[in-house]
Design a protein around this motif. Structure first.
Motif, short mmCIF file in Angstrom:
data_model
loop_
_atom_site.label_atom_id
_atom_site.label_comp_id
_atom_site.label_asym_id
_atom_site.label_seq_id
_atom_site.Cartn_x
_atom_site.Cartn_y
_atom_site.Cartn_z
N GLY A 48 1.55 -42.86 38.47
CA GLY A 48 1.80 -43.51 39.76
C GLY A 48 3.00 -42.89 40.46
N LYS A 49 3.96 -42.44 39.68
CA LYS A 49 5.22 -41.97 40.24
C LYS A 49 5.07 -40.86 41.29
CE LYS A 49 9.32 -41.63 37.81
NZ LYS A 49 10.13 -41.12 36.70
N TYR B 208 12.76 -49.76 42.16
CA TYR B 208 12.48 -48.57 41.35
C TYR B 208 13.29 -47.40 41.92
CZ TYR B 208 9.47 -45.54 38.51
OH TYR B 208 8.99 -44.65 37.59
N ASN C 59 6.95 -53.30 47.08
CA ASN C 59 6.52 -53.35 45.68
C ASN C 59 6.28 -54.82 45.31
OD1 ASN C 59 8.26 -52.83 42.49
ND2 ASN C 59 6.09 -52.80 42.89
N ASN D 238 9.36 -54.63 40.26
CA ASN D 238 10.30 -54.17 39.23
C ASN D 238 11.65 -53.97 39.92
OD1 ASN D 238 11.69 -52.89 37.19
ND2 ASN D 238 10.49 -51.01 37.23
N ASP E 261 3.40 -50.19 46.54
CA ASP E 261 3.50 -49.82 45.12
C ASP E 261 2.89 -50.96 44.31
OD1 ASP E 261 4.23 -49.41 42.49
OD2 ASP E 261 6.19 -48.56 42.99
N ALA F 184 1.94 -50.93 41.10
CA ALA F 184 1.97 -50.57 39.67
C ALA F 184 1.70 -51.78 38.78
CB ALA F 184 3.32 -49.95 39.32
N TYR F 185 2.09 -52.99 39.23
CA TYR F 185 1.95 -54.19 38.38
C TYR F 185 0.89 -55.17 38.91
CZ TYR F 185 6.08 -52.17 36.38
OH TYR F 185 6.94 -51.29 35.77
N THR G 36 -1.76 -47.09 39.27
CA THR G 36 -1.50 -46.41 38.00
C THR G 36 -2.33 -47.01 36.86
OG1 THR G 36 0.17 -45.79 36.38
CG2 THR G 36 0.52 -47.89 37.50
N SER H 240 -1.07 -46.70 33.91
CA SER H 240 -0.03 -46.81 32.88
C SER H 240 0.05 -48.19 32.25
CB SER H 240 1.33 -46.49 33.49
OG SER H 240 1.39 -45.14 33.86
N LYS H 241 0.02 -49.23 33.08
CA LYS H 241 0.31 -50.57 32.56
C LYS H 241 -0.97 -51.27 32.12
CE LYS H 241 4.14 -49.39 34.69
NZ LYS H 241 5.35 -48.92 34.08
N ARG I 239 -0.13 -40.10 31.71
CA ARG I 239 0.17 -39.68 33.07
C ARG I 239 -1.10 -39.64 33.92
NH1 ARG I 239 3.35 -41.86 33.55
NH2 ARG I 239 4.16 -40.85 35.40
C1 LIG Z 1 7.60 -50.15 40.42
C2 LIG Z 1 7.07 -48.95 39.74
N1 LIG Z 1 6.39 -48.04 40.45
C3 LIG Z 1 5.90 -46.93 39.89
C4 LIG Z 1 6.04 -46.68 38.56
C5 LIG Z 1 5.51 -45.41 37.99
O1 LIG Z 1 4.50 -45.61 37.10
P1 LIG Z 1 3.86 -44.40 36.28
O2 LIG Z 1 4.32 -44.54 34.87
O3 LIG Z 1 2.40 -44.60 36.40
O4 LIG Z 1 4.26 -43.11 36.89
C6 LIG Z 1 6.75 -47.60 37.76
C7 LIG Z 1 6.96 -47.35 36.32
O5 LIG Z 1 7.55 -48.06 35.59
C8 LIG Z 1 7.28 -48.76 38.37
O6 LIG Z 1 7.98 -49.66 37.67
#
Ligand SMILES: Cc1ncc(COP(=O)(O)O)c(C=O)c1O
Length: 398
Positions: free
Chosen positions: A101-102, A126, A173, A177, A205, A207-208, A235, A237-238, A246
């Protein structure tokens, strides 16, 4: 020889939270039991069917380059999945696969922001938002959060007050986070109105988005006039416990997505071929492992919230999303005669082994901030250790 770095490298920020991890690892190497609340990572493995799909893809020869915006089956599956969860009507053209996601953060900013443009972004937040704004010579306009009886709300006044004719982007977001702030219907609609009225492009964003304990995820893209100006950071990721794989995506209007994919050509060419096939298995496969993970995280959250609220001078409400807690420790610090939250962090770490980050790892505190906060991630620590570690902290704080 002293190396003469390019000026722009001096504008790059970092994630100072990694320094806390290094400090905790150093302490652990001396034999001290460390309780890792600093990690925003999962100690839960990637579901087997996803890992198997990746192995199969390697065996099937999916090891060469693949299309820059991603393999078509994954883009199509993601378009269908996001259309359903966000009530949108997307096709593969709206999806650019990314290495997590980053990267969406920097590519969104580089696609739309000129030097001197102003960008509203959350602080605490973030840290990569601020880093990428500064690196690309934008002017960051941080907005904060207001603590309420049930959690945190956006500081809407700070957002509205800071909008000028030069404001071009807003970073939002939801399921935030580090505070776990979650907009109610009113707040999100008001923010959507502000974006349309002021002609802002939005990075949502998300991500969550799926890390929810109550209700269903809500995206700002569902308000009229928003999708055409918004890029969703998605993402794997979570939700699928795939932080190290990645894999993520930028999802939005085709012209912006095409611009973002042009950065893919120039940066990584494409995201790992066989990792994308794992992503396809994640999106189309069983959600049972995900549901089980949410159950585990809920148990950890409840244990941590209960322990924290028993401590003298510490208070936290129970968030309905993310895997972070953002307790207010102002009174606990006053009781100890401390005014620097970094001192508080170190004191707890060295006295108890409980390792966490603080508000200051998520941006420079804003003028007028008086309350002190720490951030605990419960994604990388099991319930018995949560109880043991926070028990030690309670003994110390009373
Ligand atoms: C708010 C937020 N955005 C983006 C990301 C990036 O996630 P990724 O690990 O998929 O790159 C994170 C990762 O912790 C996050 O907390």
């Amino acid at each position: 020889m002293s190396i003469s770095f390019a000026e722009r490298t001096k504008r790059l920020g970092t994630e100072t939270a990694f320094a806390v991890g290094a400090e905790a690892a150093q302490l652990a190497s001396t034999g001290v039991k460390v309780f890792p609340f600093h990690l925003g990572d999962l100690n839960i493995p990637t579901p087997e069917h996803i890992a198997e799909a990746s192995s199969r893809a390697i065996k099937d020869g999916k090891t060469g380059y693949c299309p820059t915006p991603g393999i078509l089956p994954l883009r199509e599956a993601l378009a269908a999945d996001i259309s359903k969860s966000r009530n949108l009507d997307l096709t593969a053209d709206n999806v650019s696969i990314q290495t997590g996601g980053k990267p969406v953060i920097g590519k969104f900013i580089m696609s739309l922001m000129n030097p001197g443009d102003e960008v509203l972004y959350p602080n605490p937040g973030y840290p990569i938002y601020e880093s990428m704004i500064n690196f690309n010579e934008g002017i960051g306009k941080p907005y904060g959060f207001i603590e309420t009886a049930t959690g945190f709300a956006l500081d809407m006044d700070a957002i509205e007050r800071q909008i000028t004719p030069r404001t071009k982007l807003l970073i939002y977001n939801n399921y935030h986070n580090p505070t776990s702030a979650e907009s109610d219907e009113n707040e999100m609609e008001k923010l959507a109105d502000i974006c349309v009225k002021n002609d802002l492009y939005v990075l949502s964003d998300e991500a969550y988005f799926d890390m929810l304990y109550e209700g269903t995820g809500k995206s700002i893209t569902r308000f009229p006039g928003l999708f055409e100006r918004t890029v969703i950071l998605y993402t794997f990721s979570k939700k699928f416990a795939m932080t190290g794989w990645r894999l993520g995506a930028a999802i939005g209007p085709k012209p912006i997505i095409d611009a973002i994919s042009l950065f893919n050509v120039n940066d990584e060419s494409c995201t790992n071929n066989f990792v994308q096939w794992a992503g396809l298995a994640a999106i189309t496969g069983s959600l049972e492992p995900y549901k089980k993970m949410i159950g585990i995280l809920r148990e950890r959250r409840d244990a941590a919230v209960e322990m924290l609220n028993k401590m003298n001078g510490v208070s936290v409400s129970t968030p309905d999303s993310t895997f972070y807690l953002f307790p207010n420790v102002t009174k606990a610090m006053q009781n100890m005669g401390l005014s620097d939250v970094e001192e508080f962090r170190k004191f707890i770490l060295y006295k108890t082994g409980v390792s966490f980050t603080t508000r200051d790892h998520f941006g420079t505190p804003l003028p007028g901030e008086t309350q002190k906060y720490i951030r605990l991630a419960y994604s990388g620590i099991n319930t018995p250790e949560i109880i043991e570690g926070l028990g030690k902290m309670k003994e110390l704080l009373g």
